[in-house]
Design a protein around this motif. Structure first.
Motif, PDB file in Angstrom:
ATOM      1  N   GLU A 180     -12.291  -1.563  14.004  1.00  0.00           N
ATOM      2  CA  GLU A 180     -13.232  -2.632  13.651  1.00  0.00           C
ATOM      3  C   GLU A 180     -14.633  -2.191  14.049  1.00  0.00           C
ATOM      4  OE1 GLU A 180     -14.388  -7.271  14.754  1.00  0.00           O
ATOM      5  OE2 GLU A 180     -12.585  -6.342  15.607  1.00  0.00           O
TER       6      GLU A 180
ATOM      7  N   THR B 154      -9.623  -3.062   5.056  1.00  0.00           N
ATOM      8  CA  THR B 154      -9.032  -4.404   5.072  1.00  0.00           C
ATOM      9  C   THR B 154     -10.087  -5.507   5.027  1.00  0.00           C
ATOM     10  OG1 THR B 154      -8.890  -4.251   7.491  1.00  0.00           O
ATOM     11  CG2 THR B 154      -6.914  -3.695   6.241  1.00  0.00           C
ATOM     12  N   SER B 155     -11.343  -5.201   5.382  1.00  0.00           N
ATOM     13  CA  SER B 155     -12.448  -6.150   5.213  1.00  0.00           C
ATOM     14  C   SER B 155     -13.757  -5.370   5.247  1.00  0.00           C
ATOM     15  CB  SER B 155     -12.448  -7.227   6.302  1.00  0.00           C
ATOM     16  OG  SER B 155     -12.794  -6.678   7.562  1.00  0.00           O
ATOM     17  N   GLY B 156     -14.800  -5.977   4.676  1.00  0.00           N
ATOM     18  CA  GLY B 156     -16.087  -5.297   4.650  1.00  0.00           C
ATOM     19  C   GLY B 156     -16.095  -4.163   3.630  1.00  0.00           C
TER      20      GLY B 156
ATOM     21  N   THR C 230     -12.509  -4.046   0.193  1.00  0.00           N
ATOM     22  CA  THR C 230     -11.250  -4.590   0.685  1.00  0.00           C
ATOM     23  C   THR C 230     -10.085  -4.227  -0.235  1.00  0.00           C
ATOM     24  OG1 THR C 230     -12.434  -6.439   1.695  1.00  0.00           O
ATOM     25  CG2 THR C 230     -10.068  -6.706   1.347  1.00  0.00           C
TER      26      THR C 230
ATOM     27  N   SER D  13     -17.022  -3.529   8.909  1.00  0.00           N
ATOM     28  CA  SER D  13     -15.751  -3.331   8.238  1.00  0.00           C
ATOM     29  C   SER D  13     -14.603  -3.181   9.226  1.00  0.00           C
ATOM     30  CB  SER D  13     -15.829  -2.071   7.355  1.00  0.00           C
ATOM     31  OG  SER D  13     -14.602  -1.806   6.715  1.00  0.00           O
ATOM     32  N   THR D  14     -13.416  -3.594   8.816  1.00  0.00           N
ATOM     33  CA  THR D  14     -12.189  -3.238   9.516  1.00  0.00           C
ATOM     34  C   THR D  14     -11.368  -2.372   8.565  1.00  0.00           C
ATOM     35  OG1 THR D  14     -11.049  -5.244   8.764  1.00  0.00           O
ATOM     36  CG2 THR D  14     -12.169  -5.349  10.884  1.00  0.00           C
ATOM     37  N   TYR D  15     -10.764  -1.331   9.096  1.00  0.00           N
ATOM     38  CA  TYR D  15     -10.040  -0.404   8.240  1.00  0.00           C
ATOM     39  C   TYR D  15      -9.028   0.378   9.074  1.00  0.00           C
ATOM     40  CZ  TYR D  15     -13.850   2.585  10.040  1.00  0.00           C
ATOM     41  OH  TYR D  15     -14.751   3.236  10.852  1.00  0.00           O
TER      42      TYR D  15
END
Length: 315
Positions: free
Chosen positions: A52, A73-75, A91, A111-113
């Motif tokens: 994150e 997964t987000s951002g 995403t 972002s989360t990835y």
């Protein structure tokens, strides 16, 4: 087994950690607020990191020395560039982030990835010998060849990160470690265009003979407790991977790995029949023979023998 957790709100500490955990890189920008969290599960040459980055961070990094996959997964991750191409990821996107020998740069935007890294040699090991020039297997594009392939690989990575690499029994069993690495490498090859797909083996039909099956079976039966895969089976039979797969399909109606799985299930059954239920568990016996997913093993066992492994142990 390696487990790691890093959390920080300091840009200097974050940059120091990323340099230590991945490769030498420079972080650009002067954010007002920094929030970083990285958790890692790893075994052998595989690591799966959930990351994150709660701020906008540009990066310019040296080669990783490993194949690197990234699933957002987000951002967003923007202006990511390496090996002559540039792309943006949002995403749900899963990408071959960087070849092992190439630098890369780009920008993470809150972002989360998930970052999955592994030794490039795993791809070649799974495919085995017999390709033109015996050259290492390479991925040919940074995006999977279809959304369905991307979803399958995403589920495999999530399963390995959430259930398998966090299991201490995996580290204790060479067979489990081998099956984990083979599962990941095979899933990556199924998802991305690669040089193994483009190879042509004109000798496969000629070599798919009963003698090929006999040599392969002899090797498998003598090495059930070893970390072998289809590449090692083909080498022992003196043919290519494609030839041994064709031979098993033609003469036994199955694949080499499916047959190997049945042979190991027979060993599980023999051990359960001889075991004391007060001193042994199905999970322990299964792990010794390379089965890391108890539910799937139990289903395969029941299909083959008409009863659950727990019933065999109890009786």
């Amino acid at each position: 087994m390696e487990q790691l957790l890093f959390e920080s709100r300091d840009l200097g500490r974050t940059e120091e950690f990323l340099n230590r955990a991945y490769t030498k890189m420079q972080i650009g920008g002067v954010p007002k607020e920094v929030r970083t969290r990285v958790s890692r599960a790893a075994a052998e040459s595989i690591s799966i990191d959930r990351i994150e980055i709660g701020f906008e961070m540009s990066y310019d990094a040296d080669p990783l020395g490993k194949i690197c996959l990234c699933e957002v997964t987000s951002g967003t991750i923007e202006d990511h560039a390496t090996d002559g191409w540039q792309d943006d990821f949002g995403t749900g996107d899963l990408a071959y982030f960087a070849p092992s020998d190439r630098p890369y740069k780009g920008k993470v935007c809150r972002s989360t990835y998930t970052i999955t890294m592994f030794d490039p040699a795993l791809l070649t090991r799974v495919v085995g010998a017999g390709r033109k020039g015996n050259t290492p297997v390479r991925l040919l594009h940074h995006r999977p060849h279809s959304p369905a392939a991307a979803r399958h690989l995403s589920r495999t990575i999530a399963y390995l990160g959430d259930e398998v690499l966090a299991n201490p029994a995996v580290q204790a069993s060479p067979l489990l470690l081998a099956s984990v690495t083979q599962l990941l490498a095979s899933s990556v090859l199924a998802a991305f265009p690669n040089t193994a797909m483009t190879d042509r083996d004109d000798l496969a039909g000629r070599d798919a003979r009963p003698t090929t099956v006999r040599r392969a079976l002899a090797f498998m039966e003598s090495n059930l407790d070893q970390a072998i895969g289809v590449a090692e089976i083909a080498t022992a039979a003196g043919v290519t991977v494609r030839a041994v797969q064709t031979a098993f399909q033609r003469h036994l109606g199955t694949t080499p790995l499916n047959h190997l799985r049945q042979l190991r299930l027979a060993e599980v059954r023999a051990e359960l029949q001889a075991a004391d239920p007060s001193e042994s568990t199905v999970a322990d016996v299964a792990a010794r023979w390379g089965f890391h997913h108890h539910g799937r093993m139990a289903a395969a066992y029941q299909e083959l023998y008409g009863e659950l492994p727990s019933t065999t142990l109890a009786r």
